[in-house]
Scaffold this motif. Structure first.
Motif, short mmCIF file in Angstrom:
data_model
loop_
_atom_site.label_atom_id
_atom_site.label_comp_id
_atom_site.label_asym_id
_atom_site.label_seq_id
_atom_site.Cartn_x
_atom_site.Cartn_y
_atom_site.Cartn_z
N ALA A 25 0.82 -1.20 0.00
CA ALA A 25 0.00 0.00 0.00
C ALA A 25 0.86 1.26 0.00
O ALA A 25 0.54 2.24 -0.69
N ALA A 26 1.95 1.24 0.75
CA ALA A 26 2.85 2.39 0.79
C ALA A 26 3.45 2.65 -0.60
O ALA A 26 3.53 3.80 -1.05
N ARG A 27 3.83 1.60 -1.28
CA ARG A 27 4.38 1.73 -2.63
C ARG A 27 3.32 2.25 -3.60
O ARG A 27 3.60 3.09 -4.45
N MET A 28 2.10 1.74 -3.47
CA MET A 28 1.01 2.18 -4.34
C MET A 28 0.69 3.65 -4.10
O MET A 28 0.41 4.39 -5.04
N GLN A 29 0.75 4.09 -2.85
CA GLN A 29 0.50 5.49 -2.55
C GLN A 29 1.60 6.36 -3.15
O GLN A 29 1.34 7.39 -3.77
N GLU A 30 2.85 5.90 -2.99
CA GLU A 30 3.98 6.64 -3.53
C GLU A 30 3.93 6.75 -5.05
O GLU A 30 4.13 7.80 -5.62
N LYS A 31 3.66 5.63 -5.70
CA LYS A 31 3.73 5.59 -7.17
C LYS A 31 2.47 6.11 -7.85
O LYS A 31 2.54 6.75 -8.88
N PHE A 32 1.30 5.82 -7.25
CA PHE A 32 0.03 6.15 -7.92
C PHE A 32 -0.87 7.10 -7.14
O PHE A 32 -1.96 7.41 -7.58
N GLY A 33 -0.45 7.55 -5.96
CA GLY A 33 -1.24 8.48 -5.17
C GLY A 33 -2.49 7.88 -4.57
O GLY A 33 -3.49 8.56 -4.37
N LEU A 34 -2.46 6.58 -4.24
CA LEU A 34 -3.61 5.90 -3.65
C LEU A 34 -3.69 6.14 -2.15
O LEU A 34 -2.68 6.09 -1.46
N ALA A 35 -4.88 6.37 -1.65
CA ALA A 35 -5.11 6.46 -0.21
C ALA A 35 -5.82 5.18 0.22
O ALA A 35 -6.73 4.71 -0.47
N GLY A 36 -5.39 4.58 1.33
CA GLY A 36 -5.98 3.32 1.77
C GLY A 36 -6.43 3.36 3.22
O GLY A 36 -5.96 4.16 4.01
N PRO A 48 -8.97 9.28 -7.61
CA PRO A 48 -9.84 9.52 -8.77
C PRO A 48 -9.51 8.56 -9.91
O PRO A 48 -8.36 8.41 -10.31
N GLY A 49 -10.52 7.83 -10.35
CA GLY A 49 -10.36 6.91 -11.47
C GLY A 49 -9.92 5.51 -11.09
O GLY A 49 -9.73 4.67 -11.97
N LEU A 50 -9.76 5.23 -9.80
CA LEU A 50 -9.30 3.90 -9.37
C LEU A 50 -9.81 3.60 -7.97
O LEU A 50 -9.62 4.39 -7.05
N THR A 51 -10.50 2.47 -7.82
CA THR A 51 -10.93 2.00 -6.50
C THR A 51 -10.66 0.50 -6.43
O THR A 51 -10.64 -0.19 -7.45
N GLY A 52 -10.45 0.01 -5.22
CA GLY A 52 -10.23 -1.42 -5.08
C GLY A 52 -9.94 -1.83 -3.66
O GLY A 52 -10.13 -1.04 -2.72
#
Length: 91
Positions: A25-36, A48-52
């Protein structure tokens, strides 16, 4: 709406598997700006544009994601990055 579904077996204790998902999750936030956010043993994520979600099960990690139209061209890159990080952390 394009989607990604990945199921990766593991043999780790639940607490260790969950800690490793935190690393993903940390990598995904860093690379793609995902909040979890964790709900039980499932980490939900969005931008925006991605949920999962990433579900931690006793014997597997299951990733599901739905991509919006703007991210559709990046589906391969996103899926490849998820698979690479799961392989690195759960090999």
């Amino acid at each position: 709406m394009p989607s990604i579904h990945i199921r990766r077996p593991h043999q780790l204790p639940m607490a260790e598997a969950r800690a490793r998902v935190d690393q993903v999750a940390a990598r995904m936030q860093e690379k793609f700006g995902l909040a979890g956010e964790w709900q039980g043993d499932t980490l939900g994520f969005s931008r925006p544009g991605l949920t999962g979600s990433i579900a931690v099960e006793r014997e597997a990690i299951e990733v599901q994601a739905r991509l919006g139209m703007m991210l559709t061209p990046l589906k391969g890159v996103i899926e490849q990055e998820i698979r690479r990080k799961l392989e690195e952390l759960f090999a």
